[in-house]
Design a protein around this motif. Structure first.
Motif, short mmCIF file in Angstrom:
data_model
loop_
_atom_site.label_atom_id
_atom_site.label_comp_id
_atom_site.label_asym_id
_atom_site.label_seq_id
_atom_site.Cartn_x
_atom_site.Cartn_y
_atom_site.Cartn_z
N VAL A 1 15.19 -4.13 -7.89
CA VAL A 1 14.23 -5.21 -7.73
C VAL A 1 12.82 -4.69 -7.48
O VAL A 1 11.88 -5.04 -8.19
N CYS A 2 12.66 -3.87 -6.47
CA CYS A 2 11.32 -3.50 -6.00
C CYS A 2 10.67 -2.43 -6.87
O CYS A 2 11.33 -1.50 -7.32
N LEU A 3 9.39 -2.60 -7.05
CA LEU A 3 8.57 -1.61 -7.74
C LEU A 3 7.25 -1.53 -7.00
O LEU A 3 6.50 -2.50 -6.94
N TRP A 4 6.97 -0.38 -6.43
CA TRP A 4 5.72 -0.17 -5.69
C TRP A 4 4.70 0.44 -6.64
O TRP A 4 4.82 1.58 -7.04
N THR A 5 3.72 -0.36 -7.00
CA THR A 5 2.71 0.07 -7.97
C THR A 5 1.51 0.69 -7.26
O THR A 5 0.89 0.02 -6.43
N PRO A 6 1.17 1.93 -7.54
CA PRO A 6 0.02 2.56 -6.84
C PRO A 6 -1.28 1.85 -7.16
O PRO A 6 -1.51 1.38 -8.27
#
Length: 294
Positions: A70-75
Motif C-alpha cells: 500500500v504505502c509509498l513514501w515519495t521523496p
C-alpha cells in the motif's frame, strides 16, 4: 631362428592381449560409473518431481502489510522548499493494517484532544503520523489556521501551510458523495462527508500528503470531498470547539484564518496498535449527534 621369432610373436601377442583386456576393463568400469550416475539422476528427478507435485516448493503466502502493498513514501526535494524538515521516513515493512492507534494532541488551550487513527482505512497516514510523533516533529508547533470549513489545521512546523517532512504519500480514504439526479433535492438526513470530530489529512498540492492534518469541530459536507479521512476525535471535542471559536487575523497572505491567540501543540503522541473493539464515539461537551439526529 624360427623358434626365436615364434617366441617373440607369442610375447607380443600376449602383451597385446593384456592391453586389450585392460582397455576392456576400463570401458566396463566407465560404463558402470555412467550407468550409476544416470540412475542417480533419474532417482533424483523422480524425488524432486514427487515433492513438487505434493507442494513442497510452494512458498507461504506473504503477509499483506501496508508497506509491502500500500504505502509509498515519495521523496520531496528540501532544497527547493526550506519549510521541509528531514526526520527520515517511516518503516517499509511490518506496518499494521488492522485496528486503531490512539493519538493524543496536547495543546496550550486546555485538556488534551484524543483521537483514534483508522489503520484499516488509512494505514499509511497512521504510520506517517506515528513516525513523525516518534521524532518529536509536532512538538511545540502552532496550529496555523482555523479553516472556513470548520476545522483546526495543524502539523506544519513552519506555520506557512507549505511545510512538512521530506516525503509525501498518496490519498487513502477520501469520502465519496453521490451525485444528485437532475432536479432532485438532497436526500433528507444524509450524513455529512466530514462529521464533527473527523480527523483528516490536508496537503498542498492535494494528494501529496505529509504531516498536516485537520480536526473538524463542525460538520462539513462539500460537493467534492478532497481530504482523506484518517480517524475521529474520541475526547476533548469541547476543547476543539473552544479553539474553533477563537477570533482570527490575517495570516499574511490576505486570508483571515490565523488564530489571534496562538494554538500551540505542546506534544503529539501515538500509541501502539490496538485490535478488536471499534473506536469509541467522540466524547466531551458538544459531541456529535448520530446522523439520524442531524
Amino acid at each position: 631362428m624360427a623358434s626365436s621369432r615364434d617366441r617373440q610373436r607369442k610375447l607380443a601377442r600376449a602383451k597385446l592381449d593384456r592391453q586389450m583386456a585392460r582397455r576392456a576393463a576400463r570401458v566396463r568400469r566407465r560404463r558402470q560409473i555412467q550407468a550409476g550416475i544416470g540412475a542417480a539422476l533419474v532417482l533424483a528427478l523422480i524425488v524432486v518431481g514427487s515433492a513438487w507435485a505434493l507442494g513442497a516448493f510452494d512458498s507461504d503466502p506473504k503477509q499483506n502489510t501496508a508497506a509491502d502493498e500500500v504505502c509509498l513514501w515519495t521523496p520531496q526535494d528540501a532544497t527547493g522548499n526550506t519549510n521541509l524538515k528531514d526526520v527520515g521516513t517511516p518503516a517499509t515493512t511490518g506496518l499494521p493494517t488492522e485496528g486503531t492507534r490512539a493519538m493524543t494532541v496536547t495543546t496550550n488551550q486546555g485538556a488534551p484532544i484524543t483521537a483514534s487513527l483508522d489503520l484499516a482505512s488509512a494505514p499509511c497516514a497512521a504510520a506517517s503520523i506515528a513516525h513523525l510523533a516518534s521524532r518529536s516533529f509536532y512538538d511545540n508547533t502552532k496550529c496555523h489556521e482555523i479553516t472556513a470549513e470548520g476545522a483546526l489545521r495543524c502539523g506544519d512546523p513552519s506555520g506557512t501551510g507549505l511545510g512538512g517532512p521530506t516525503y509525501s504519500f498518496f490519498d487513502e480514504n477520501v469520502p465519496t458523495v453521490p451525485e444528485p439526479a437532475p432536479s432532485a433535492s438532497p436526500a433528507p438526513g444524509q450524513p455529512p462527508a466530514y462529521p464533527k470530530g473527523t480527523v483528516a489529512m490536508i496537503a498542498n498540492p492535494p494528494g501529496a500528503n505529509g504531516s498536516q492534518f485537520l480536526l473538524f469541530f463542525k460538520d462539513f459536507n462539500p460537493a467534492k470531498p478532497v481530504y482523506p479521512i484518517i480517524g475521529k476525535v474520541t475526547g476533548g471535542l469541547d476543547v476543539l470547539e473552544k479553539i474553533g471559536a477563537l477570533p482570527t487575523v490575517d495570516n499574511g497572505n490576505g486570508a483571515k484564518v490565523k488564530p489571534k491567540t496562538d494554538v500551540v501543540v505542546q506534544s503529539l503522541t501515538v500509541g501502539e496498535p490496538a485490535t478488536g473493539a471499534s473506536a469509541p464515539a467522540p466524547t466531551g461537551s458538544g459531541a456529535p449527534a448520530s446522523p439520524a439526529a442531524n
